[in-house]
Design an enzyme around this catalytic site. Sequence first.
Site, mmCIF file in Angstrom:
data_model
loop_
_atom_site.group_PDB
_atom_site.id
_atom_site.type_symbol
_atom_site.label_atom_id
_atom_site.label_comp_id
_atom_site.label_asym_id
_atom_site.label_seq_id
_atom_site.Cartn_x
_atom_site.Cartn_y
_atom_site.Cartn_z
ATOM 1 N N LYS A 197 -25.016 29.218 10.875
ATOM 2 C CA LYS A 197 -23.683 29.087 11.459
ATOM 3 C C LYS A 197 -22.989 27.871 10.883
ATOM 4 O O LYS A 197 -23.622 26.818 10.841
ATOM 5 C CB LYS A 197 -23.850 28.920 12.971
ATOM 6 C CG LYS A 197 -22.595 28.645 13.734
ATOM 7 C CD LYS A 197 -22.929 28.453 15.182
ATOM 8 C CE LYS A 197 -21.676 28.105 15.939
ATOM 9 N NZ LYS A 197 -21.938 27.793 17.297
ATOM 10 N N GLU A 256 -35.382 23.625 8.870
ATOM 11 C CA GLU A 256 -35.062 23.961 10.265
ATOM 12 C C GLU A 256 -35.513 25.386 10.599
ATOM 13 O O GLU A 256 -36.059 25.638 11.678
ATOM 14 C CB GLU A 256 -33.550 23.844 10.506
ATOM 15 C CG GLU A 256 -33.013 22.419 10.577
ATOM 16 C CD GLU A 256 -33.314 21.766 11.926
ATOM 17 O OE1 GLU A 256 -33.993 22.381 12.775
ATOM 18 O OE2 GLU A 256 -32.858 20.625 12.136
ATOM 19 N N LYS A 316 -27.445 25.144 12.074
ATOM 20 C CA LYS A 316 -26.079 25.042 12.591
ATOM 21 C C LYS A 316 -25.478 23.754 12.053
ATOM 22 O O LYS A 316 -26.012 22.660 12.263
ATOM 23 C CB LYS A 316 -26.105 25.026 14.111
ATOM 24 C CG LYS A 316 -24.735 24.795 14.726
ATOM 25 C CD LYS A 316 -24.733 25.016 16.215
ATOM 26 C CE LYS A 316 -23.386 24.669 16.802
ATOM 27 N NZ LYS A 316 -23.366 24.821 18.251
ATOM 28 N N LYS A 369 -20.741 15.423 16.301
ATOM 29 C CA LYS A 369 -22.042 16.051 16.544
ATOM 30 C C LYS A 369 -22.990 15.892 15.347
ATOM 31 O O LYS A 369 -23.971 16.619 15.232
ATOM 32 C CB LYS A 369 -21.836 17.522 16.904
ATOM 33 C CG LYS A 369 -21.029 17.723 18.194
ATOM 34 C CD LYS A 369 -21.064 19.174 18.699
ATOM 35 C CE LYS A 369 -20.374 19.300 20.064
ATOM 36 N NZ LYS A 369 -20.515 20.665 20.633
HETATM 37 C C1 PBG Z 1 -21.848 24.582 21.191
HETATM 38 C C2 PBG Z 1 -21.338 25.764 20.452
HETATM 39 C C3 PBG Z 1 -20.283 25.732 19.546
HETATM 40 C C4 PBG Z 1 -20.103 27.019 19.093
HETATM 41 C C5 PBG Z 1 -21.052 27.828 19.718
HETATM 42 N N1 PBG Z 1 -21.811 27.023 20.555
HETATM 43 C C6 PBG Z 1 -19.388 24.634 19.150
HETATM 44 C C7 PBG Z 1 -19.931 23.325 18.826
HETATM 45 O O1 PBG Z 1 -21.094 23.183 18.403
HETATM 46 O O2 PBG Z 1 -19.200 22.372 19.007
HETATM 47 C C8 PBG Z 1 -19.050 27.402 18.099
HETATM 48 C C9 PBG Z 1 -18.743 28.824 17.950
HETATM 49 C C10 PBG Z 1 -17.449 29.084 17.290
HETATM 50 O O3 PBG Z 1 -16.774 28.193 16.744
HETATM 51 O O4 PBG Z 1 -17.062 30.249 17.296
HETATM 52 N N2 PBG Z 1 -23.087 24.669 21.753
#
Ligand code: PBG
Length: 330
Positions: free
Chosen positions: A253, A238, A200, A222
């Site tokens: 993602k 990962e 991610k 983040k």
């Molecule tokens: C946070 C989380 C995020 C998304 C899913 N879970 C956003 C982030 O990491 O700030 C994003 C999903 C999307 O943008 O559709 N745990």
Amino acid sequence: MEPRLDLPIRPRRNRRNASIRDIIAEASLGAQHLVMPLFVMEGSQKRQAVKSMPGIFRTSLDPALRQVEQLQKLGVRGIALFPYIEPRLRDSRASEALNRQGLSPRVIKAIKRRFPDMVIFSDVALDPFSSDGHDGIVRQGQIVNDESVAVLAQMAVLQAEAGADYVAPSDMMDGRVAAIRQALDEAGFTSTGIMSYAAKYASSFYGPFRDALDSSPKAGDKKTYQMDPRNQREALREAALDEAEGADMLMVKPALAYLDVIAAVRQHTTLPVAAYNVSGEYSMLKAAAKAGFLDHDQAMAESLLAIRRAGAGIIFTYFAQEMAELLKKI
Ligand code: PBG
């Protein structure tokens, strides 16, 4: 005289009509490949539009149940639940995440009772519950790993208890898959799966999602836990770790800007691979289509097919319902 090349090899032969194109097609897309994310909130008969995501709402349970029914009729087999937590319930320890009577466990239970065949992926991360807006616990400006993992593991057990089919850690803390697996097994939930957000990235494409849940980080970004967009090999590291720790599915993602990562992860694991076509990717297409810059349905289908072609078996996408409706028509 028509000019004629001495050309025995002509790739266009395999594209000369629609039937041939269908026969030779390499990638396919069906409703069974799509998972619809749903934003849920407290209350009754509530349905609030998410401004930056045209067509997407955060809803209370009753409208969510109606939507799940529609999804099921369309052949969509999975939903991913994301709770909108009232600001007054948020604190620095994300304690509401461990409330057995909290929104997520109640919604999971209610949906599972009415629609036992709908596969529920429940989000495991602290950001919707945290007054700091981070996926882990913040101490002196640092997102602390091991303490966060302990909370995430307990949170996963509550979701399993409520009936989630897969718990889906989206937090990117180190070691959370092993800790969650152990906690689930100790609590007797040996059949509950883990869909790990393995690769991610720290992405600007999450902007609209953070609007939907009002979950932007209050300070900092983040980048100490989500991955650097410059890296592909690190995604393999990962993915390998999460697989070794016991993940049942791996996710990449976002999806569209990371098709190379999807392809690489697909080559290096035997696990099912999912990709998350995230909020910003959705909103970008909606905005362009609204402006008349491109054809909505064609661009949607092409984007989702590209994610399948890259190697994702499963696509989490806000287009799931619309795409499934379109597939019914054609
Ligand atoms: C946070 C989380 C995020 C998304 C899913 N879970 C956003 C982030 O990491 O700030 C994003 C999903 C999307 O943008 O559709 N745990």
